[in-house]
Design a protein around this motif. Sequence first.
Motif, PDB file in Angstrom:
ATOM      1  N   ILE A   2      35.163  27.124  38.318  1.00  0.00           N
ATOM      2  CA  ILE A   2      34.602  28.381  37.818  1.00  0.00           C
ATOM      3  C   ILE A   2      34.410  28.311  36.311  1.00  0.00           C
ATOM      4  CG2 ILE A   2      35.110  30.829  37.454  1.00  0.00           C
ATOM      5  CD1 ILE A   2      36.554  30.737  40.221  1.00  0.00           C
ATOM      6  N   TYR A   3      35.440  27.856  35.598  1.00  0.00           N
ATOM      7  CA  TYR A   3      35.337  27.822  34.139  1.00  0.00           C
ATOM      8  C   TYR A   3      34.440  26.699  33.628  1.00  0.00           C
ATOM      9  CZ  TYR A   3      38.578  31.634  33.577  1.00  0.00           C
ATOM     10  OH  TYR A   3      39.148  32.881  33.599  1.00  0.00           O
ATOM     11  N   ARG A   4      34.220  25.683  34.450  1.00  0.00           N
ATOM     12  CA  ARG A   4      33.227  24.667  34.078  1.00  0.00           C
ATOM     13  C   ARG A   4      31.839  25.300  33.992  1.00  0.00           C
ATOM     14  NH1 ARG A   4      34.330  21.148  37.911  1.00  0.00           N
ATOM     15  NH2 ARG A   4      36.026  20.252  36.697  1.00  0.00           N
ATOM     16  N   ALA A   5      31.566  26.225  34.909  1.00  0.00           N
ATOM     17  CA  ALA A   5      30.282  26.929  34.848  1.00  0.00           C
ATOM     18  C   ALA A   5      30.195  27.822  33.613  1.00  0.00           C
ATOM     19  CB  ALA A   5      30.100  27.770  36.115  1.00  0.00           C
TER      20      ALA A   5
ATOM     21  N   MET B 218      25.160  27.472  30.021  1.00  0.00           N
ATOM     22  CA  MET B 218      24.637  28.789  30.389  1.00  0.00           C
ATOM     23  C   MET B 218      25.339  29.834  29.539  1.00  0.00           C
ATOM     24  SD  MET B 218      24.423  28.626  34.574  1.00  0.00           S
ATOM     25  CE  MET B 218      26.071  27.976  34.838  1.00  0.00           C
ATOM     26  N   ASN B 219      24.636  30.963  29.298  1.00  0.00           N
ATOM     27  CA  ASN B 219      25.349  32.060  28.655  1.00  0.00           C
ATOM     28  C   ASN B 219      26.250  32.742  29.683  1.00  0.00           C
ATOM     29  OD1 ASN B 219      23.819  34.021  30.090  1.00  0.00           O
ATOM     30  ND2 ASN B 219      22.229  34.003  28.504  1.00  0.00           N
ATOM     31  N   VAL B 220      27.026  33.702  29.245  1.00  0.00           N
ATOM     32  CA  VAL B 220      28.029  34.300  30.123  1.00  0.00           C
ATOM     33  C   VAL B 220      27.378  35.020  31.307  1.00  0.00           C
ATOM     34  CG1 VAL B 220      29.848  36.039  30.260  1.00  0.00           C
ATOM     35  CG2 VAL B 220      29.771  34.485  28.315  1.00  0.00           C
ATOM     36  N   SER B 221      26.288  35.728  31.071  1.00  0.00           N
ATOM     37  CA  SER B 221      25.604  36.429  32.161  1.00  0.00           C
ATOM     38  C   SER B 221      25.060  35.456  33.192  1.00  0.00           C
ATOM     39  CB  SER B 221      24.471  37.290  31.600  1.00  0.00           C
ATOM     40  OG  SER B 221      24.978  38.297  30.754  1.00  0.00           O
ATOM     41  N   GLN B 222      24.448  34.367  32.723  1.00  0.00           N
ATOM     42  CA  GLN B 222      23.924  33.360  33.647  1.00  0.00           C
ATOM     43  C   GLN B 222      25.049  32.705  34.435  1.00  0.00           C
ATOM     44  OE1 GLN B 222      21.966  31.018  30.667  1.00  0.00           O
ATOM     45  NE2 GLN B 222      19.947  31.962  31.034  1.00  0.00           N
ATOM     46  N   ALA B 223      26.157  32.396  33.738  1.00  0.00           N
ATOM     47  CA  ALA B 223      27.285  31.767  34.407  1.00  0.00           C
ATOM     48  C   ALA B 223      27.891  32.688  35.461  1.00  0.00           C
ATOM     49  CB  ALA B 223      28.343  31.366  33.385  1.00  0.00           C
TER      50      ALA B 223
ATOM     51  N   GLU C 250      28.813  33.772  41.214  1.00  0.00           N
ATOM     52  CA  GLU C 250      28.745  34.699  42.338  1.00  0.00           C
ATOM     53  C   GLU C 250      27.889  34.158  43.471  1.00  0.00           C
ATOM     54  OE1 GLU C 250      28.750  39.480  42.689  1.00  0.00           O
ATOM     55  OE2 GLU C 250      27.216  38.638  41.374  1.00  0.00           O
ATOM     56  N   LYS C 251      26.819  33.458  43.130  1.00  0.00           N
ATOM     57  CA  LYS C 251      25.897  32.950  44.154  1.00  0.00           C
ATOM     58  C   LYS C 251      26.373  31.635  44.765  1.00  0.00           C
ATOM     59  CE  LYS C 251      21.781  35.040  42.056  1.00  0.00           C
ATOM     60  NZ  LYS C 251      20.504  34.787  41.340  1.00  0.00           N
ATOM     61  N   GLU C 252      26.953  30.765  43.963  1.00  0.00           N
ATOM     62  CA  GLU C 252      27.221  29.398  44.400  1.00  0.00           C
ATOM     63  C   GLU C 252      28.651  29.137  44.851  1.00  0.00           C
ATOM     64  OE1 GLU C 252      24.838  27.239  44.741  1.00  0.00           O
ATOM     65  OE2 GLU C 252      23.324  28.592  43.881  1.00  0.00           O
ATOM     66  N   MET C 253      29.573  30.041  44.543  1.00  0.00           N
ATOM     67  CA  MET C 253      30.980  29.801  44.868  1.00  0.00           C
ATOM     68  C   MET C 253      31.481  30.859  45.842  1.00  0.00           C
ATOM     69  SD  MET C 253      32.451  28.651  41.142  1.00  0.00           S
ATOM     70  CE  MET C 253      31.512  27.460  40.152  1.00  0.00           C
ATOM     71  N   LEU C 254      32.280  30.417  46.796  1.00  0.00           N
ATOM     72  CA  LEU C 254      32.790  31.318  47.816  1.00  0.00           C
ATOM     73  C   LEU C 254      33.679  32.386  47.193  1.00  0.00           C
ATOM     74  CD1 LEU C 254      33.719  28.753  50.613  1.00  0.00           C
ATOM     75  CD2 LEU C 254      31.752  30.306  50.574  1.00  0.00           C
TER      76      LEU C 254
ATOM     77  N   THR D 241      36.764  34.481  46.451  1.00  0.00           N
ATOM     78  CA  THR D 241      38.223  34.425  46.583  1.00  0.00           C
ATOM     79  C   THR D 241      38.805  35.455  45.616  1.00  0.00           C
ATOM     80  OG1 THR D 241      38.532  32.776  44.837  1.00  0.00           O
ATOM     81  CG2 THR D 241      38.151  31.936  47.077  1.00  0.00           C
ATOM     82  N   ALA D 242      40.088  35.713  45.740  1.00  0.00           N
ATOM     83  CA  ALA D 242      40.738  36.678  44.850  1.00  0.00           C
ATOM     84  C   ALA D 242      40.628  36.239  43.399  1.00  0.00           C
ATOM     85  CB  ALA D 242      42.200  36.854  45.250  1.00  0.00           C
ATOM     86  N   GLU D 243      40.796  34.926  43.160  1.00  0.00           N
ATOM     87  CA  GLU D 243      40.746  34.413  41.789  1.00  0.00           C
ATOM     88  C   GLU D 243      39.335  34.463  41.233  1.00  0.00           C
ATOM     89  OE1 GLU D 243      44.386  33.248  43.674  1.00  0.00           O
ATOM     90  OE2 GLU D 243      42.316  32.932  44.333  1.00  0.00           O
ATOM     91  N   ARG D 244      38.357  34.071  42.039  1.00  0.00           N
ATOM     92  CA  ARG D 244      36.969  34.129  41.584  1.00  0.00           C
ATOM     93  C   ARG D 244      36.573  35.556  41.213  1.00  0.00           C
ATOM     94  NH1 ARG D 244      31.428  34.669  44.817  1.00  0.00           N
ATOM     95  NH2 ARG D 244      32.342  36.771  44.770  1.00  0.00           N
ATOM     96  N   ASP D 245      36.902  36.498  42.088  1.00  0.00           N
ATOM     97  CA  ASP D 245      36.527  37.892  41.843  1.00  0.00           C
ATOM     98  C   ASP D 245      37.263  38.467  40.640  1.00  0.00           C
ATOM     99  OD1 ASP D 245      34.890  37.636  44.010  1.00  0.00           O
ATOM    100  OD2 ASP D 245      36.188  38.743  45.393  1.00  0.00           O
ATOM    101  N   GLU D 246      38.517  38.063  40.449  1.00  0.00           N
ATOM    102  CA  GLU D 246      39.286  38.531  39.293  1.00  0.00           C
ATOM    103  C   GLU D 246      38.661  38.053  37.984  1.00  0.00           C
ATOM    104  OE1 GLU D 246      43.852  38.265  37.476  1.00  0.00           O
ATOM    105  OE2 GLU D 246      43.304  37.160  39.298  1.00  0.00           O
ATOM    106  N   ILE D 247      38.251  36.790  37.961  1.00  0.00           N
ATOM    107  CA  ILE D 247      37.623  36.234  36.752  1.00  0.00           C
ATOM    108  C   ILE D 247      36.304  36.936  36.467  1.00  0.00           C
ATOM    109  CG2 ILE D 247      36.570  34.158  35.783  1.00  0.00           C
ATOM    110  CD1 ILE D 247      38.733  32.566  37.393  1.00  0.00           C
ATOM    111  N   LEU D 248      35.475  37.104  37.499  1.00  0.00           N
ATOM    112  CA  LEU D 248      34.187  37.773  37.306  1.00  0.00           C
ATOM    113  C   LEU D 248      34.363  39.207  36.817  1.00  0.00           C
ATOM    114  CD1 LEU D 248      32.158  36.529  40.405  1.00  0.00           C
ATOM    115  CD2 LEU D 248      31.741  35.954  38.007  1.00  0.00           C
ATOM    116  N   GLU D 249      35.307  39.926  37.422  1.00  0.00           N
ATOM    117  CA  GLU D 249      35.543  41.314  37.008  1.00  0.00           C
ATOM    118  C   GLU D 249      35.991  41.378  35.552  1.00  0.00           C
ATOM    119  OE1 GLU D 249      38.089  45.280  38.375  1.00  0.00           O
ATOM    120  OE2 GLU D 249      38.499  43.332  39.290  1.00  0.00           O
TER     121      GLU D 249
END
Length: 262
Positions: A211-214, A220-225, A230-234, A236-244
């Motif tokens: 996730i943080y590699r992206a 990419m800028n933060v919005s693009q990343a 969101e589109k390319e990674m399944l 998970t609780a951790e993914r959603d927490e980071i995005l939020e």
Amino acid sequence: MVHQLAAVDQRAKIGKNVTVEPFTTIAGDVEIGEGTWIGSNVTIMDGARIGKNCRIFPGTVISAIPQDLKFDGEETQVIIGDRTTVRECVTINRGTKALGYTKIGEDCLIMATVHIAHDCVLGDHVIIVNGSALAGHVEVGDYTVMGGLSAVHQFGKIGKHVMISGGTLVRKDIPPYVKVAREPMNYAGINSVGLRRRGFTNDKIFEIQKIYRAVYQMKMNVSQASSYIEKEMLPTAERDEILEFIRNSPRGIVKGYGTGKE
């Protein structure tokens, strides 16, 4: 268990098996949970709510009024969770009407000479090392470790499981699970050692790294990343927490080392 040379207001609510050492002053609007030890020369002022089995070391001042010119005498609190240790000469100011309290979670370690300003909220298992300072309205997530002589800008947000290098000036928000270092502060990788200590599997750590590699390494800028993740990674609780966290960061997140982008 209250020493005869301690000054404890009769209105204070003191739990069972609380020890209060000599020359400590405890005001009337104070509650202290059972089993807590209060060292000598501690000052606990109105509005303090201290949990069970805490340890408060000499020279500490808890629940003094905020160092904020907007404070108008409103009734506010400092809340300290169970089993938290507050070492020598720490100052923890109570909240303002903006939030109403300053809060420190359970099982925290606040080392000597730390300052925690009004309306800060710290999670559980947080460690703040000697000489660090949090300005007003700072949020710190669970299991974060803040190195010595660090300072956090007002309204700063720090996610869970973060490792902050000593002497860091935190001017931007720090998302969960990462390390930050250098001056000016930069992303310094995943807090993999801390995550392994807390039971994260290698697969989960690899997911967080991806996730943080992206965010920091794919140009990419933060919005693009964020959209890419969101589109390319399944989900998970951790993914959603980071995005939020990233999407709700009013100050913007820490920069990547050497990239110049946020």
